[in-house]
Write an enzyme that holds these catalytic residues in place. Structure first.
Site, PDB file in Angstrom:
ATOM      1  N   TYR A 154      -6.763   7.361 -14.397  1.00  0.00           N
ATOM      2  CA  TYR A 154      -7.279   6.098 -14.952  1.00  0.00           C
ATOM      3  C   TYR A 154      -6.422   5.654 -16.134  1.00  0.00           C
ATOM      4  O   TYR A 154      -5.995   4.499 -16.215  1.00  0.00           O
ATOM      5  CB  TYR A 154      -8.738   6.298 -15.382  1.00  0.00           C
ATOM      6  CG  TYR A 154      -9.418   5.058 -15.911  1.00  0.00           C
ATOM      7  CD1 TYR A 154      -9.972   4.122 -15.040  1.00  0.00           C
ATOM      8  CD2 TYR A 154      -9.501   4.811 -17.286  1.00  0.00           C
ATOM      9  CE1 TYR A 154     -10.601   2.989 -15.531  1.00  0.00           C
ATOM     10  CE2 TYR A 154     -10.135   3.680 -17.781  1.00  0.00           C
ATOM     11  CZ  TYR A 154     -10.687   2.773 -16.900  1.00  0.00           C
ATOM     12  OH  TYR A 154     -11.306   1.644 -17.385  1.00  0.00           O
ATOM     13  N   LYS A 158      -4.081   2.259 -16.404  1.00  0.00           N
ATOM     14  CA  LYS A 158      -4.314   1.240 -17.433  1.00  0.00           C
ATOM     15  C   LYS A 158      -3.082   1.063 -18.326  1.00  0.00           C
ATOM     16  O   LYS A 158      -2.786  -0.050 -18.778  1.00  0.00           O
ATOM     17  CB  LYS A 158      -5.547   1.598 -18.265  1.00  0.00           C
ATOM     18  CG  LYS A 158      -6.850   1.475 -17.478  1.00  0.00           C
ATOM     19  CD  LYS A 158      -7.018   0.111 -16.835  1.00  0.00           C
ATOM     20  CE  LYS A 158      -8.444  -0.176 -16.392  1.00  0.00           C
ATOM     21  NZ  LYS A 158      -8.592  -1.491 -15.745  1.00  0.00           N
TER      22      LYS A 158
HETATM   23  N1  NAD Z   1     -16.964  -0.426 -18.849  1.00  0.00           N
HETATM   24  C1  NAD Z   1     -16.043   0.006 -19.709  1.00  0.00           C
HETATM   25  O1  NAD Z   1     -16.350   0.731 -20.672  1.00  0.00           O
HETATM   26  C2  NAD Z   1     -14.623  -0.391 -19.562  1.00  0.00           C
HETATM   27  C3  NAD Z   1     -13.754  -0.099 -20.617  1.00  0.00           C
HETATM   28  C4  NAD Z   1     -12.423  -0.484 -20.503  1.00  0.00           C
HETATM   29  C5  NAD Z   1     -11.993  -1.110 -19.368  1.00  0.00           C
HETATM   30  N2  NAD Z   1     -12.859  -1.374 -18.350  1.00  0.00           N
HETATM   31  C6  NAD Z   1     -12.339  -2.067 -17.182  1.00  0.00           C
HETATM   32  O2  NAD Z   1     -13.074  -3.255 -17.004  1.00  0.00           O
HETATM   33  C7  NAD Z   1     -13.039  -3.611 -15.622  1.00  0.00           C
HETATM   34  C8  NAD Z   1     -14.455  -3.869 -15.140  1.00  0.00           C
HETATM   35  O3  NAD Z   1     -15.195  -2.666 -15.275  1.00  0.00           O
HETATM   36  P1  NAD Z   1     -16.787  -2.618 -15.350  1.00  0.00           P
HETATM   37  O4  NAD Z   1     -17.118  -1.633 -16.381  1.00  0.00           O
HETATM   38  O5  NAD Z   1     -17.341  -3.984 -15.403  1.00  0.00           O
HETATM   39  O6  NAD Z   1     -17.084  -1.912 -13.931  1.00  0.00           O
HETATM   40  P2  NAD Z   1     -18.172  -2.228 -12.782  1.00  0.00           P
HETATM   41  O7  NAD Z   1     -18.146  -1.036 -11.901  1.00  0.00           O
HETATM   42  O8  NAD Z   1     -19.453  -2.658 -13.378  1.00  0.00           O
HETATM   43  O9  NAD Z   1     -17.533  -3.478 -12.024  1.00  0.00           O
HETATM   44  C9  NAD Z   1     -16.312  -3.393 -11.357  1.00  0.00           C
HETATM   45  C10 NAD Z   1     -16.385  -4.279 -10.123  1.00  0.00           C
HETATM   46  O10 NAD Z   1     -15.081  -4.256  -9.505  1.00  0.00           O
HETATM   47  C11 NAD Z   1     -15.290  -4.199  -8.118  1.00  0.00           C
HETATM   48  N3  NAD Z   1     -14.118  -3.619  -7.455  1.00  0.00           N
HETATM   49  C12 NAD Z   1     -13.756  -2.314  -7.439  1.00  0.00           C
HETATM   50  N4  NAD Z   1     -12.653  -2.157  -6.705  1.00  0.00           N
HETATM   51  C13 NAD Z   1     -12.309  -3.392  -6.250  1.00  0.00           C
HETATM   52  C14 NAD Z   1     -11.280  -3.865  -5.423  1.00  0.00           C
HETATM   53  N5  NAD Z   1     -10.361  -3.032  -4.916  1.00  0.00           N
HETATM   54  N6  NAD Z   1     -11.210  -5.191  -5.162  1.00  0.00           N
HETATM   55  C15 NAD Z   1     -12.147  -6.049  -5.667  1.00  0.00           C
HETATM   56  N7  NAD Z   1     -13.163  -5.645  -6.433  1.00  0.00           N
HETATM   57  C16 NAD Z   1     -13.243  -4.334  -6.726  1.00  0.00           C
HETATM   58  C17 NAD Z   1     -16.519  -3.354  -7.921  1.00  0.00           C
HETATM   59  O11 NAD Z   1     -17.103  -3.598  -6.648  1.00  0.00           O
HETATM   60  C18 NAD Z   1     -17.396  -3.778  -9.090  1.00  0.00           C
HETATM   61  O12 NAD Z   1     -18.297  -4.810  -8.724  1.00  0.00           O
HETATM   62  C19 NAD Z   1     -12.331  -2.457 -14.896  1.00  0.00           C
HETATM   63  O13 NAD Z   1     -10.974  -2.795 -14.711  1.00  0.00           O
HETATM   64  C20 NAD Z   1     -12.474  -1.326 -15.871  1.00  0.00           C
HETATM   65  O14 NAD Z   1     -11.479  -0.343 -15.692  1.00  0.00           O
HETATM   66  C21 NAD Z   1     -14.170  -1.031 -18.422  1.00  0.00           C
END
Ligand code: NAD
Length: 247
Positions: A154, A158
């Site tokens: 991961y 990133k």
């Molecule tokens: N939640 C956190 O703490 C956090 C922190 C830093 C970065 N992020 C990043 O933020 C972004 C969103 O994360 P989140 O926490 O909202 O997660 P989440 O799991 O709530 O939502 C992610 C969504 O992306 C969709 N998805 C996954 N693979 C996919 C694909 N190949 N094509 C299209 N859609 C796809 C999933 O179905 C899901 O609905 C991600 O890139 C994650 O790495 C999250």
């Protein structure tokens, strides 16, 4: 009052941060193409936007698959015209000690985050360059800056997104296309709830702010980077992160 609605694509917008970004951009006046791997989740978010008086279209698709990416882009152009803004948000979480990390997990992590960001950006870039305007916002993570235990794949994916953001920004900014990233800290979404409780408790204690962020707080940073107020931000990685990483 906008005469023509600006058009945005948000990937992975059926949940968490992507959903909040889609709702925020719609409230700001964008017509939003709501993509998610789950067509049902994408549809729910598009319906939420429409119920609130906004404009949205839902499409299922995997950003790691070229044919799905072509369909997402085509749907955005057909429904809302030229794409002004792409938010590469789709992501997955998976935690494993390095010795247990399988090649399959590593490949899928890079496929969704790195290949997905590459393919989606390739799809929208030609028209943005032709028109001499456009904005890309990539959702990275602070773990791409500082690394995370049991998150080699991961964190690596990133970090790649942050590098791609900088390289592309250097290449296309003078042509009118702005490229930036956000690197959120821990945010209350289903993705983080999937990580171990031990990790979440330890993390909360470490944060200067003492709490995880909410998806809407990340969406506000994305909305800023998308806006003309961010005209001088080029290749930057902004950190809505509760003070966890200070650069
Ligand atoms: N939640 C956190 O703490 C956090 C922190 C830093 C970065 N992020 C990043 O933020 C972004 C969103 O994360 P989140 O926490 O909202 O997660 P989440 O799991 O709530 O939502 C992610 C969504 O992306 C969709 N998805 C996954 N693979 C996919 C694909 N190949 N094509 C299209 N859609 C796809 C999933 O179905 C899901 O609905 C991600 O890139 C994650 O790495 C999250």
């Amino acid at each position: 009052m906008m005469t023509h609605r600006a058009s945005a694509i948000v990937t992975g917008a059926g949940s968490g941060i992507g959903r909040a970004i889609a709702l925020r951009l719609a409230a700001d006046g964008y017509a939003v193409l709501v993509n998610d791997l789950s067509g049902d989740r994408a549809q729910v978010v598009a319906s939420e936007i429409i119920s609130a008086g906004g404009m949205a279209t839902a499409i299922a698709g995997d950003v790691a698959r070229p044919e799905d990416v072509a369909a997402i882009h085509a749907a955005a152009e057909a429904s809302h015209g030229d794409v002004d803004l792409l938010v590469n948000n789709a992501g997955i979480a998976h935690q494993a000690a390095f010795e247990d990390l399988e090649l399959e997990d590593f490949d899928r992590m890079f496929a969704v985050h790195v290949r997905g960001t590459f393919l989606m950006t390739k799809a929208v870039m030609p028209a943005m360059l032709r028109r001499g305007e456009g904005v890309i916002v990539n959702v990275a993570s602070q773990l791409g800056q500082i690394g995370g235990i049991e998150l080699v794949h991961y964190s690596g994916a990133k970090a790649a997104i942050i590098g791609m953001t900088k390289a592309l920004a250097r290449e296309v900014s003078s042509c009118g296309v702005r490229v930036n990233a956000v690197a959120p800290g821990p945010i209350n979404t289903p993705l983080v709830l999937g990580l171990s409780e031990e990790w979440r408790e330890r993390k909360k204690r470490e944060l200067p702010l003492g709490r995880f962020g909410e998806p809407e707080e990340v969406a506000a940073t994305v909305a800023f980077l998308a806006s003309p107020a961010a005209s001088l931000f080029v290749g930057q990685t902004l950190g809505p992160n509760s003070g966890d990483v200070m650069l």
